[in-house]
Design a protein around this motif. Structure first.
Motif, PDB file in Angstrom:
ATOM      1  N   GLN A  25       5.022  -3.581   3.014  1.00  0.00           N
ATOM      2  CA  GLN A  25       4.738  -4.358   4.445  1.00  0.00           C
ATOM      3  C   GLN A  25       3.222  -4.749   4.517  1.00  0.00           C
ATOM      4  OE1 GLN A  25       4.894  -1.532   7.864  1.00  0.00           O
ATOM      5  NE2 GLN A  25       5.220   0.236   6.501  1.00  0.00           N
ATOM      6  N   PRO A  26       2.949  -5.500   5.249  1.00  0.00           N
ATOM      7  CA  PRO A  26       1.654  -5.954   5.267  1.00  0.00           C
ATOM      8  C   PRO A  26       0.536  -5.016   5.746  1.00  0.00           C
ATOM      9  CG  PRO A  26       3.024  -7.641   6.365  1.00  0.00           C
ATOM     10  CD  PRO A  26       3.773  -6.410   6.203  1.00  0.00           C
TER      11      PRO A  26
ATOM     12  N   TRP B  57      -1.108  -7.138   1.006  1.00  0.00           N
ATOM     13  CA  TRP B  57       0.222  -6.408   0.948  1.00  0.00           C
ATOM     14  C   TRP B  57       0.198  -5.076   0.419  1.00  0.00           C
ATOM     15  CZ3 TRP B  57       4.779  -8.410   3.411  1.00  0.00           C
ATOM     16  CH2 TRP B  57       5.992  -7.641   2.991  1.00  0.00           C
TER      17      TRP B  57
ATOM     18  N   ASN C  49      -5.736 -12.044   6.661  1.00  0.00           N
ATOM     19  CA  ASN C  49      -4.941 -11.287   5.940  1.00  0.00           C
ATOM     20  C   ASN C  49      -5.565 -10.291   5.171  1.00  0.00           C
ATOM     21  OD1 ASN C  49      -2.598 -10.636   4.415  1.00  0.00           O
ATOM     22  ND2 ASN C  49      -2.355 -12.468   3.142  1.00  0.00           N
TER      23      ASN C  49
ATOM     24  N   THR D 133      -2.073  -5.462   7.326  1.00  0.00           N
ATOM     25  CA  THR D 133      -2.736  -5.672   8.633  1.00  0.00           C
ATOM     26  C   THR D 133      -1.661  -4.840   9.908  1.00  0.00           C
ATOM     27  OG1 THR D 133      -3.356  -7.739   8.094  1.00  0.00           O
ATOM     28  CG2 THR D 133      -3.075  -7.407  10.543  1.00  0.00           C
ATOM     29  N   ASN D 134      -0.350  -4.854   9.645  1.00  0.00           N
ATOM     30  CA  ASN D 134       0.562  -4.112  10.453  1.00  0.00           C
ATOM     31  C   ASN D 134       0.251  -2.766  10.346  1.00  0.00           C
ATOM     32  OD1 ASN D 134       1.511  -6.682  10.914  1.00  0.00           O
ATOM     33  ND2 ASN D 134       3.341  -6.615   9.820  1.00  0.00           N
ATOM     34  N   LEU D 135       0.091  -2.137   9.003  1.00  0.00           N
ATOM     35  CA  LEU D 135       0.074  -0.831   8.922  1.00  0.00           C
ATOM     36  C   LEU D 135      -1.330  -0.441   9.903  1.00  0.00           C
ATOM     37  CD1 LEU D 135       0.397  -0.328   5.352  1.00  0.00           C
ATOM     38  CD2 LEU D 135       2.040   0.743   6.997  1.00  0.00           C
TER      39      LEU D 135
ATOM     40  N   SER E 209       2.444   6.501  17.215  1.00  0.00           N
ATOM     41  CA  SER E 209       1.819   5.353  18.295  1.00  0.00           C
ATOM     42  C   SER E 209       1.014   6.634  19.137  1.00  0.00           C
ATOM     43  CB  SER E 209       2.874   4.986  19.146  1.00  0.00           C
ATOM     44  OG  SER E 209       3.865   5.757  19.753  1.00  0.00           O
TER      45      SER E 209
ATOM     46  N   LEU F 140      -2.744  -1.985  12.551  1.00  0.00           N
ATOM     47  CA  LEU F 140      -2.524  -2.088  14.016  1.00  0.00           C
ATOM     48  C   LEU F 140      -1.564  -0.964  14.458  1.00  0.00           C
ATOM     49  CD1 LEU F 140      -1.902  -5.988  13.987  1.00  0.00           C
ATOM     50  CD2 LEU F 140      -3.939  -4.614  14.955  1.00  0.00           C
ATOM     51  N   GLU F 141      -0.750  -0.648  13.586  1.00  0.00           N
ATOM     52  CA  GLU F 141       0.199   0.667  14.051  1.00  0.00           C
ATOM     53  C   GLU F 141      -0.647   2.062  14.205  1.00  0.00           C
ATOM     54  OE1 GLU F 141       4.628   2.194  12.852  1.00  0.00           O
ATOM     55  OE2 GLU F 141       3.106   1.638  11.230  1.00  0.00           O
TER      56      GLU F 141
END
Length: 315
Positions: A85-86, A79, A76, A88-90, A171, A92-93
């Motif tokens: 938003q997390p 945030w 983790n 990690t998601n940012l 992307s 990965l994107e």
């Protein structure tokens, strides 16, 4: 080999933890809490106190750091309060596009610098060597951001060969759909790297050309083409392996400036926006990723150099 890897990994872990700790402390000394940024300048002291308590910013810095390390062990990265938003998601994107820019610019830089440096050594003190050296010194002394602005001015605004507006798709697949608009960012990143790599390659090639085995090969009657292809290229390219590993943080740092200059939705632009918005967890995650890539790059460079040159032993 196994003992060497274990020692290096242990040292790398200590280095990464030290970098994260120093960055964490510096951020909290400069701005102990992002409450004002999140709630606004008109937030009441009671609201700020409540927000700090809810998110743990009223605890000691070391307690906050302990919680952060515990979250890291569970994968983790925290945030993003600014983007809600997390982290990690940012990452990965946005990481694939930034990784593509760094990787493509590195490939271009190596593909240009290796033959250029060898050519300069073979044609030492010729007009081509002097001209390439002068250009290398000019671009090496220029910041990446300035190179980007010059490329935009010349090739996008003056000549109109390319569009200065890069794809705004976050992307990688979407950006590659308009790949021609990524040419300028890649060239801007590669230009300063070529200037640096070619100088090292030229120096390494000159050292190899002065070795006795080159003189022996020529005395045996081998043509210059065979001498260069069999003896010069491989031996002169070995120092470049280490240089590429050490250059990873430079490329990552260049991504910040290039993505900001071209408004590319990658990790570099995310870092700049987070820096202005006191988004602690994003800044810490970027620093952590950079530190890990730097350590891994150095380790991989050492291993590759050992595999390429049997004279080197890992102890």
């Amino acid at each position: 080999m196994a003992g060497y890897l274990i020692r290096r990994l242990g040292t790398a872990l200590i280095v990464v933890l030290g970098i994260v700790l120093v960055t964490f402390l510096m951020l909290h000394i400069i701005a102990p809490s992002p409450a004002l940024t999140i709630l606004g300048a008109k937030a009441t002291p009671a609201a700020i106190k409540s927000w700090n308590h809810e998110h743990g910013f009223d605890r000691s810095v070391y307690a906050q750091f302990g919680t952060y390390l515990s979250n890291l062990l569970h994968g983790n990265l925290g945030w993003s309060f600014k983007l809600n938003q997390p982290v990690t998601n940012l990452f990965l994107e946005k990481a694939p596009l930034s990784g593509f820019l760094s990787g493509a610019s590195l490939i271009v830089a190596v593909a240009v610098a290796l033959p250029l440096g060898i050519y300069q050594a073979v044609k030492r003190n010729s007009l081509g060597d002097v001209s390439a050296t002068a250009l290398a010194m000019i671009f090496y002394s220029m910041p990446t951001f300035l190179v980007a602005l010059l490329l935009i001015q010349v090739f996008a605004l003056s000549l109109g060969w390319v569009d200065a507006n890069v794809p705004q798709d976050q992307s990688l697949s979407g950006a590659l759909g308009q790949w021609w608009q990524l040419i300028l960012p890649i060239v801007a990143l590669a230009t300063t790297a070529v200037a640096s790599y070619s100088r090292y390659q030229r120096s390494a090639s000159l050292d190899v050309l002065a070795q006795d085995y080159i003189k022996v090969a020529r005395a045996k009657g081998l043509s210059d083409r065979l001498v260069y292809s069999r003896h010069l290229v491989r031996n002169a390219s070995l120092p470049m392996i280490t240089l590429i590993g050490l250059s990873l943080p430079v490329l990552i740092g260049g991504n910040i400036l290039i993505e900001y200059a071209f408004n590319i939705n990658g990790l570099g632009l995310l870092f700049v926006n987070s820096l202005s918005g006191d988004d602690y967890n994003v800044l810490l995650a970027y620093t952590l990723i950079t530190a890990i890539l730097t350590v891994v790059g150095n380790l991989v460079a050492d291993i590759c150099l050992t595999l390429s040159d049997p004279r080197i032993k890992l102890v």
